[in-house]
Design a protein around this motif. Sequence first.
Motif, short mmCIF file in Angstrom:
data_model
loop_
_atom_site.label_atom_id
_atom_site.label_comp_id
_atom_site.label_asym_id
_atom_site.label_seq_id
_atom_site.Cartn_x
_atom_site.Cartn_y
_atom_site.Cartn_z
N THR A 1 -2.89 31.79 -60.31
CA THR A 1 -2.06 30.80 -60.10
C THR A 1 -2.59 29.93 -59.12
O THR A 1 -3.68 30.37 -58.51
CB THR A 1 -0.84 31.38 -59.23
OG1 THR A 1 -1.33 32.00 -58.09
CG2 THR A 1 -0.06 32.46 -60.11
N LYS A 2 -2.12 28.55 -58.87
CA LYS A 2 -2.83 27.65 -57.96
C LYS A 2 -2.52 28.49 -56.53
O LYS A 2 -3.74 28.36 -55.70
CB LYS A 2 -2.19 26.63 -58.10
CG LYS A 2 -2.36 25.60 -59.18
CD LYS A 2 -1.66 24.33 -59.16
CE LYS A 2 -1.95 23.45 -60.55
NZ LYS A 2 -1.81 22.16 -60.18
N GLU A 3 -1.69 29.00 -56.12
CA GLU A 3 -1.39 29.60 -54.91
C GLU A 3 -2.51 30.78 -54.61
O GLU A 3 -3.09 30.67 -53.64
CB GLU A 3 0.00 30.24 -54.72
CG GLU A 3 0.09 30.85 -53.36
CD GLU A 3 1.65 31.55 -53.28
OE1 GLU A 3 1.92 32.41 -54.00
OE2 GLU A 3 2.46 30.67 -52.66
#
Length: 149
Positions: free
Chosen positions: A2-4
């Motif tokens: 994920t981007k996070e």
Amino acid sequence: MTKERESIRRIMIAINKIEQLYEKVQRKAGVKGNTVWVLYALDDGKPHSQKQIYEEWLIPKTTLNTIVKELESSGYVRLETISGQRRERNIYLTEAGQQYARQVLDSFYQAEEQAYQQLKHANLLSGELENFCKELDEAFGKLDFGVER
């Protein structure tokens, strides 16, 4: 990923690289890493107890005690009893200690300030990292790994 997760990974890699950069420069300067951090802690002109330095800089207590004794025997720090405390004492840089701190830390400060000035959002960096650290500490405190020892 994920981007996070990717963003957190980038933060952790950057923190690791920063630690390695400091260690490399400390070796070049011929000063033990934790000694640099004790000087850094004391260089703000305020009194600090070993307990405060331990809590803020996370230097192991026995290592910190050894460094303070070495600095004291070299005439770089002096210890003063804290009113109302039996064992805790404040640590201050002596005049010789301030000169030594200048010799050791001025190059660090200059490089840090040069790098900091290149950041687009420098004013947000320290606050956001402090917030991330606080939140991470709280999250780690809630972890249950489910592993019995």
